[in-house]
Structures are given as structure tokens and as C-alpha cells.
Design a protein around this motif. Structure first.
Motif, PDB file in Angstrom:
ATOM      1  N   GLU A   9      19.315 -16.213 114.875  1.00 45.17           N
ATOM      2  CA  GLU A   9      18.072 -15.931 114.165  1.00 45.17           C
ATOM      3  C   GLU A   9      16.937 -16.724 114.790  1.00 45.17           C
ATOM      4  OE1 GLU A   9      16.649 -15.359 109.538  1.00 45.17           O
ATOM      5  OE2 GLU A   9      17.976 -17.031 110.017  1.00 45.17           O
ATOM      6  N   VAL A  10      15.788 -16.101 114.874  1.00 46.16           N
ATOM      7  CA  VAL A  10      14.579 -16.715 115.422  1.00 46.16           C
ATOM      8  C   VAL A  10      13.542 -16.822 114.316  1.00 46.16           C
ATOM      9  CG1 VAL A  10      12.617 -16.335 116.955  1.00 46.16           C
ATOM     10  CG2 VAL A  10      14.920 -15.970 117.799  1.00 46.16           C
ATOM     11  N   GLU A  11      12.855 -17.946 114.262  1.00 47.34           N
ATOM     12  CA  GLU A  11      11.727 -18.099 113.339  1.00 47.34           C
ATOM     13  C   GLU A  11      10.451 -18.326 114.140  1.00 47.34           C
ATOM     14  OE1 GLU A  11      10.835 -20.441 109.252  1.00 47.34           O
ATOM     15  OE2 GLU A  11      11.187 -21.730 110.988  1.00 47.34           O
ATOM     16  N   ILE A  12       9.399 -17.604 113.765  1.00 38.26           N
ATOM     17  CA  ILE A  12       8.063 -17.805 114.347  1.00 38.26           C
ATOM     18  C   ILE A  12       7.162 -18.266 113.210  1.00 38.26           C
ATOM     19  CG2 ILE A  12       6.173 -16.716 115.613  1.00 38.26           C
ATOM     20  CD1 ILE A  12       8.175 -14.593 116.537  1.00 38.26           C
ATOM     21  N   PRO A  13       6.878 -19.581 113.119  1.00 31.02           N
ATOM     22  CA  PRO A  13       6.192 -20.107 111.939  1.00 31.02           C
ATOM     23  C   PRO A  13       4.669 -20.110 112.017  1.00 31.02           C
ATOM     24  CG  PRO A  13       6.944 -21.917 113.299  1.00 31.02           C
ATOM     25  CD  PRO A  13       7.383 -20.648 113.991  1.00 31.02           C
ATOM     26  N   ASN A  14       4.082 -19.838 113.175  1.00 34.76           N
ATOM     27  CA  ASN A  14       2.634 -20.037 113.310  1.00 34.76           C
ATOM     28  C   ASN A  14       1.953 -18.950 114.120  1.00 34.76           C
ATOM     29  OD1 ASN A  14       3.856 -20.802 115.740  1.00 34.76           O
ATOM     30  ND2 ASN A  14       2.291 -22.337 116.192  1.00 34.76           N
ATOM     31  N   LEU A  15       2.290 -17.690 113.823  1.00 31.76           N
ATOM     32  CA  LEU A  15       1.625 -16.575 114.496  1.00 31.76           C
ATOM     33  C   LEU A  15       0.298 -16.316 113.787  1.00 31.76           C
ATOM     34  CD1 LEU A  15       1.577 -14.277 116.531  1.00 31.76           C
ATOM     35  CD2 LEU A  15       2.929 -12.909 114.928  1.00 31.76           C
ATOM     36  N   SER A  16      -0.815 -16.656 114.432  1.00 34.43           N
ATOM     37  CA  SER A  16      -2.124 -16.499 113.808  1.00 34.43           C
ATOM     38  C   SER A  16      -3.183 -16.215 114.857  1.00 34.43           C
ATOM     39  CB  SER A  16      -2.506 -17.771 113.033  1.00 34.43           C
ATOM     40  OG  SER A  16      -2.879 -18.811 113.923  1.00 34.43           O
ATOM     41  N   ASP A  17      -4.370 -15.810 114.377  1.00 33.75           N
ATOM     42  CA  ASP A  17      -5.473 -15.513 115.292  1.00 33.75           C
ATOM     43  C   ASP A  17      -5.964 -16.757 116.016  1.00 33.75           C
ATOM     44  OD1 ASP A  17      -8.199 -16.418 113.564  1.00 33.75           O
ATOM     45  OD2 ASP A  17      -6.444 -15.892 112.374  1.00 33.75           O
ATOM     46  N   GLU A  18      -5.606 -17.951 115.512  1.00 34.89           N
ATOM     47  CA  GLU A  18      -6.064 -19.194 116.128  1.00 34.89           C
ATOM     48  C   GLU A  18      -5.213 -19.612 117.320  1.00 34.89           C
ATOM     49  OE1 GLU A  18      -6.140 -22.088 113.055  1.00 34.89           O
ATOM     50  OE2 GLU A  18      -7.895 -21.230 112.046  1.00 34.89           O
ATOM     51  N   ASN A  19      -4.012 -19.040 117.448  1.00 35.29           N
ATOM     52  CA  ASN A  19      -3.087 -19.458 118.502  1.00 35.29           C
ATOM     53  C   ASN A  19      -2.911 -18.382 119.555  1.00 35.29           C
ATOM     54  OD1 ASN A  19      -2.525 -21.899 117.138  1.00 35.29           O
ATOM     55  ND2 ASN A  19      -0.966 -20.897 115.902  1.00 35.29           N
ATOM     56  N   ASP A  20      -2.978 -18.789 120.827  1.00 36.70           N
ATOM     57  CA  ASP A  20      -2.611 -17.889 121.906  1.00 36.70           C
ATOM     58  C   ASP A  20      -1.088 -17.726 121.913  1.00 36.70           C
ATOM     59  OD1 ASP A  20      -5.217 -17.558 122.767  1.00 36.70           O
ATOM     60  OD2 ASP A  20      -5.127 -19.310 124.096  1.00 36.70           O
ATOM     61  N   ALA A  21      -0.611 -16.726 122.652  1.00 35.11           N
ATOM     62  CA  ALA A  21       0.832 -16.487 122.714  1.00 35.11           C
ATOM     63  C   ALA A  21       1.575 -17.718 123.217  1.00 35.11           C
ATOM     64  CB  ALA A  21       1.122 -15.287 123.619  1.00 35.11           C
ATOM     65  N   SER A  22       0.968 -18.460 124.159  1.00 33.68           N
ATOM     66  CA  SER A  22       1.630 -19.643 124.720  1.00 33.68           C
ATOM     67  C   SER A  22       1.762 -20.767 123.703  1.00 33.68           C
ATOM     68  CB  SER A  22       0.856 -20.143 125.942  1.00 33.68           C
ATOM     69  OG  SER A  22      -0.468 -20.507 125.580  1.00 33.68           O
ATOM     70  N   GLU A  23       0.952 -20.725 122.635  1.00 31.78           N
ATOM     71  CA  GLU A  23       0.969 -21.784 121.624  1.00 31.78           C
ATOM     72  C   GLU A  23       1.855 -21.459 120.428  1.00 31.78           C
ATOM     73  OE1 GLU A  23      -3.567 -23.479 122.201  1.00 31.78           O
ATOM     74  OE2 GLU A  23      -3.260 -21.669 120.991  1.00 31.78           O
ATOM     75  N   VAL A  24       2.381 -20.250 120.391  1.00 32.49           N
ATOM     76  CA  VAL A  24       3.213 -19.834 119.264  1.00 32.49           C
ATOM     77  C   VAL A  24       4.602 -20.448 119.397  1.00 32.49           C
ATOM     78  CG1 VAL A  24       4.317 -17.862 118.154  1.00 32.49           C
ATOM     79  CG2 VAL A  24       1.941 -17.698 118.915  1.00 32.49           C
TER      80      VAL A  24
END
Length: 297
Positions: free
Chosen positions: A103-118
Motif C-alpha cells: 500500500e502507498v500513501e500520498i499525504p500531501n498532494l496539493s496545489d502548493e507542492n510540485d510533483a518532486s515535493e510530494v
């Protein structure tokens, strides 16, 4: 419809005292959560990566929590979104037939973060994760690159909410020859005369045009002398990069020139404004300015 000074004020920028939200100048907000969830599902479901050592793919989105909004201020679209995602993955290595899961969790997908920062965190079976790491499988979910590459596509969330559009059609007749009405619509000086505002026009295939002080812009797609004009056409306040397609076809009839206009891709909330704009700011003014009114016998 209400008039304000000279011409339709919704086509021409000017101050108004009646608090009308002209060209979406004031802040408006639309819930884009459902649209964004669908976009995330399309981007991530069944994402599969492989190389010579094995394969890995997402098989289920177990949790999507968050929200997204589309806001309009001063004719600019602004998008906000924030998501926490959990994804199930499965994979195999070519030297082992046993299926691995996690299982993978992505906790901070937002308009403030680039893909490299997710952040992409592995939550699954520790034995499976360790085996994947030891065997250095393809760019799969164990090293996150596959997910991060796809997450770069989430930039689509900021392009715009799905736009529901309408097709407009009208037929107009003018007491003139076909070449006269064609010239009125393609000669910058004559366009300025009937619009009563500045006009910039590069009358060639791919050439740009700007009318009503930049409120209407686009470019020419087809120019067939005295027969046909096709334009990519938009209002300034429409979603970024969204153009309608305007097709004008001309024919000569015994009592004057006939023109059929078809406009596809008009946002639903802009239909009345656009329809009235053609009627009042184009056809009525052309007849008045150049004397092309139809005579009744």
C-alpha cells in the motif's frame, strides 16, 4: 437587456455602479471536488511500470480524502486542492512467480507542492517491500518514481474544471454584396468603425486578432475569400486556453448577402452574453455603420 453608455458593457470594460459582476471581476467560487476525484482516478488507476526485472502496478485507490475548488477573481482562474491518497499496488519479479502486494500513501498532494515535493510512503507488507528493494525492480512503487511521474499529470487539476458548452447558430442577411460583408469582418479599419473600439488583426491563417480592448481575442484558422471564415475565439474571462470555434459561411442571394454563423464550445454560463453580443455589437452595428440593412418590399 440593460445598456450602459455606448454598446453592451459586458463586452466593453468600464466601471459600473450597479454591482454587477462584469467579466467575473469579483471573487466567485465553484466546488471542483467531484471533478478532481475523477481526474485522480483516471491518472492513477492501473498505472503500470516495468523493466527487464519485473512489473508493478496500482490496482485500487482505497482512500481519497480532501477537496478542490475553482475560484475566479479579476478574470483569473485560481485552483486550490489538497488530497490524502492511499493506493493498493501489486507486483512481480521475473525471477519469482510469487505476487507481491503493498500500500502507498500520498499525504500531501496539493496545489502548493510540485510533483518532486510530494511524499510517497510505502505502507504494505514489509517483507514484500524489502524484497522489491533488494531485487532492484523497475521504476515502480517501491522507489516512487512511477507514482511521481504520474502525479506530475495532476497539474491538469489546475487547467480548469470540465467545461460544459453549447453551440450557437444564427443566419443573418445584409443588403450588400458578399465581398462587402466579408471585407467588413476582415479589414481592421472597418472593424474599428463598427465596434467603435481598437482592433488588432493579422488577416492570415494563424493570424491573431484582438477586439473590444482585448476583451475578445483569438486567431484565424480558415480564410476563404468571400466564402468562409473560421476563427478560434474567446472572451478574456473564459478559462485559460479555452477557445470556441466560430465558423461564418457566406453566400450571395438575389436580395443580398447571407451569412450563417455557427459557434461551438461556448461555456454554458456565457451563452446569453455571447448571443446578445453578436446581435448588438456586430450585426446591428454593421447595418447601422455601413447601411447594410435589409429593405422590405
Amino acid at each position: 437587456m440593460a445598456k450602459w453608455g455606448e454598446g453592451d458593457p459586458r463586452w466593453i470594460v468600464e466601471e459600473r455602479a450597479d454591482a454587477t459582476n462584469v467579466n467575473n471581476w469579483h471573487w466567485t467560487e465553484k466546488n471542483a471536488t467531484a471533478w478532481s476525484k475523477e481526474k485522480l482516478l483516471n491518472l492513477l488507476m492501473y498505472l503500470k511500470v516495468e523493466d527487464e526485472k519485473g512489473t508493478c502496478e496500482i490496482c485500487e485507490l482505497t482512500s481519497i480524502e480532501g477537496e478542490a475548488t475553482a475560484n475566479n477573481r479579476k478574470a483569473k482562474l485560481i485552483f486550490f486542492y489538497e488530497w490524502v491518497l492511499k493506493l493498493q499496488w501489486k507486483g512481480t519479479l521475473k525471477d519469482c512467480e510469487t505476487e507481491l502486494k503493498g500500500e502507498v500513501e500520498i499525504p500531501n498532494l496539493s496545489d502548493e507542492n510540485d510533483a518532486s515535493e510530494v511524499d510517497v510512503k510505502q505502507l504494505g507488507n514489509k517483507c514484500d517491500i524489502q524484497r522489491l528493494k533488494e531485487q532492484t525492480p523497475p521504476k515502480n512503487l517501491s522507489n516512487h518514481n512511477g507514482v511521481k511521474d504520474q502525479i506530475a499529470g495532476v497539474k491538469n487539476l489546475k487547467v480548469g474544471v470540465r467545461i460544459h458548452t453549447t453551440k450557437l447558430t444564427c443566419t443573418e442577411k445584409f443588403n450588400c454584396a458578399v465581398e462587402d460583408i466579408y471585407q467588413v469582418l476582415t479589414d481592421p479599419k472597418k472593424v474599428e468603425a463598427f465596434t467603435r473600439s481598437s482592433a488588432e488583426m493579422e488577416v492570415e491563417k494563424g493570424g491573431k486578432f484582438s477586439l473590444f480592448g482585448g476583451n475578445v481575442t483569438g486567431f484565424f484558422d480558415v480564410l476563404e475569400m468571400d466564402k468562409k471564415i473560421v476563427q478560434k475565439w474567446r472572451f478574456r474571462n473564459w478559462p485559460d486556453a479555452h477557445y470556441s470555434v466560430v465558423t461564418m459561411e457566406f453566400s450571395q442571394e438575389p436580395d443580398g448577402a447571407s451569412m450563417k454563423l455557427v459557434q461551438t464550445g461556448v461555456p454554458d454560463n456565457e451563452v446569453e452574453r455571447t448571443k446578445e453580443g453578436w446581435k448588438e455589437n456586430f450585426w446591428a452595428r454593421i447595418r447601422q455603420t455601413f447601411g447594410f440593412g435589409i429593405h422590405l418590399f
